[in-house]
Scaffold this active site. Structure first.
Site, PDB file in Angstrom:
ATOM      1  N   SER A 188      -6.260   1.118  13.220  1.00 55.81           N
ATOM      2  CA  SER A 188      -5.675   0.504  14.440  1.00 55.81           C
ATOM      3  C   SER A 188      -5.737   1.390  15.449  1.00 55.81           C
ATOM      4  O   SER A 188      -5.628   0.802  16.857  1.00 55.81           O
ATOM      5  CB  SER A 188      -4.171   0.315  13.982  1.00 55.81           C
ATOM      6  OG  SER A 188      -3.330   1.578  13.929  1.00 55.81           O
ATOM      7  N   ASP A 193       0.993  -1.351   0.054  1.00 53.40           N
ATOM      8  CA  ASP A 193       0.051   0.090   0.154  1.00 53.40           C
ATOM      9  C   ASP A 193       0.763   1.361  -0.031  1.00 53.40           C
ATOM     10  O   ASP A 193       0.406   2.098  -0.397  1.00 53.40           O
ATOM     11  CB  ASP A 193      -1.023   0.111   1.112  1.00 53.40           C
ATOM     12  CG  ASP A 193      -2.096  -0.950   1.114  1.00 53.40           C
ATOM     13  OD1 ASP A 193      -2.220  -1.394  -0.102  1.00 53.40           O
ATOM     14  OD2 ASP A 193      -2.821  -1.137   1.937  1.00 53.40           O
ATOM     15  N   GLN A 232       5.519   9.951   4.856  1.00 58.78           N
ATOM     16  CA  GLN A 232       6.726  10.548   3.915  1.00 58.78           C
ATOM     17  C   GLN A 232       7.498  11.839   4.271  1.00 58.78           C
ATOM     18  O   GLN A 232       8.333  11.564   4.930  1.00 58.78           O
ATOM     19  CB  GLN A 232       6.354  10.624   2.446  1.00 58.78           C
ATOM     20  CG  GLN A 232       5.792   9.402   1.749  1.00 58.78           C
ATOM     21  CD  GLN A 232       6.792   8.212   1.528  1.00 58.78           C
ATOM     22  OE1 GLN A 232       7.866   8.590   1.187  1.00 58.78           O
ATOM     23  NE2 GLN A 232       6.317   6.958   2.059  1.00 58.78           N
TER      24      GLN A 232
END
Length: 271
Positions: free
Chosen positions: A174, A54, A227
């Site tokens: 999560s 992903d 990122q």
């Protein structure tokens, strides 16, 4: 001329072998292959193939979005919520694409920018999420969320996730956030280890402009799609709004959203 671009995850050696197979396969069908998304050839690409997980697909989709190029995700990762096909489905799926038997799905993206910084401006586009996290040496922080200029909710917590529906099945999930269908244009706010019973996840309109301020604490780490990274200080604001860009993902009709959720989360209530 028909041209396909490849976006392999260089850290996964197995993607190199499939890249070579894809080059031969496409060239035997009179397609040109751009192996590493070179400058000068990007605008000519019909579609882009992401080879990885992903994270790789996120990178490819962000790069392709400004050019309006759709991306096919091939899963080499562990979960692969976003990727459309697995490795053993590649060539059958490509035959469908060359027959134009597919659809292109638009995905909401967010634009995030820094305000009030003395170190210059910062702006980026994300497909998954913007994550605010206290530094390891920092105690509890409080993040204030303003919606369209109006104070809305305060999160005393370890951090906060601002996610798109695409990102709802990533870190936000999560952390206890809701699973949101990618067809829903909304923005999800999910606190990390909140220290207040009233600090609950929120789903707001994609038309909202969200301002996140560090109301308590010395600093806060902020990452954008895992990122880019910066440190948020008191007096600074991260402004998050809907981007004018859309990520374009190739869908072949074999993986509905309910099926993906059922398979990836291993839900067996129906058995």
């Amino acid at each position: 001329m028909n041209i396909v671009g490849l976006w392999p995850n260089q850290s996964k050696p197995e993607t190199e072998n499939l890249s070579l197979q894809l080059k031969h396969w496409f060239r035997s069908r009179q397609w040109e292959v751009v192996p590493k998304w070179q400058e000068g050839a990007r605008e000519k690409v019909n579609f882009l193939i992401s080879l990885g997980g992903d994270g790789t697909l996120l990178e490819a989709a962000r790069e392709a979005a400004p050019l309006g190029i759709p991306v096919l995700g091939v899963n080499f990762g562990r979960l692969g919520f976003l990727c459309e096909i697995e490795r053993d489905e590649v060539f059958v799926s490509l035959e469908k694409i060359l027959r134009e038997d597919f659809v292109v799905q638009e995905r909401l993206m967010l634009e995030a920018s820094l305000r009030g910084s003395g170190e210059g401006s910062f702006s980026t586009t994300v497909l998954n999420d913007v994550v605010f996290m206290r530094e390891s040496s920092e105690g509890l922080i409080t993040l204030q969320a303003n919606l369209s200029g109006e104070p809305s909710v305060s999160y005393p917590a370890d951090g906060l996730i601002v996610a798109t529906p695409t990102g709802s099945t990533a870190y936000s999930l999560s952390a206890g956030g809701p699973v949101v269908s990618p067809d829903v244009e909304a923005i999800i706010l999910t606190p990390l280890a909140a220290h207040s019973l009233s600090a609950r996840p929120m789903v707001v309109s994609h038309g909202e402009e969200i301002e996140i301020l560090l109301a308590r604490g010395r600093t806060c780490d902020v990452t954008f799609d895992g990122q880019h990274h910066l440190v948020l200080h008191p007096g600074e604001t991260i402004c998050i709004r809907r981007s004018a860009l859309k990520a374009l993902l190739i869908r072949l009709g074999s993986r509905s959203f309910p099926r993906v959720v059922r398979e990836k989360l291993r839900d067996r209530w129906h058995d």
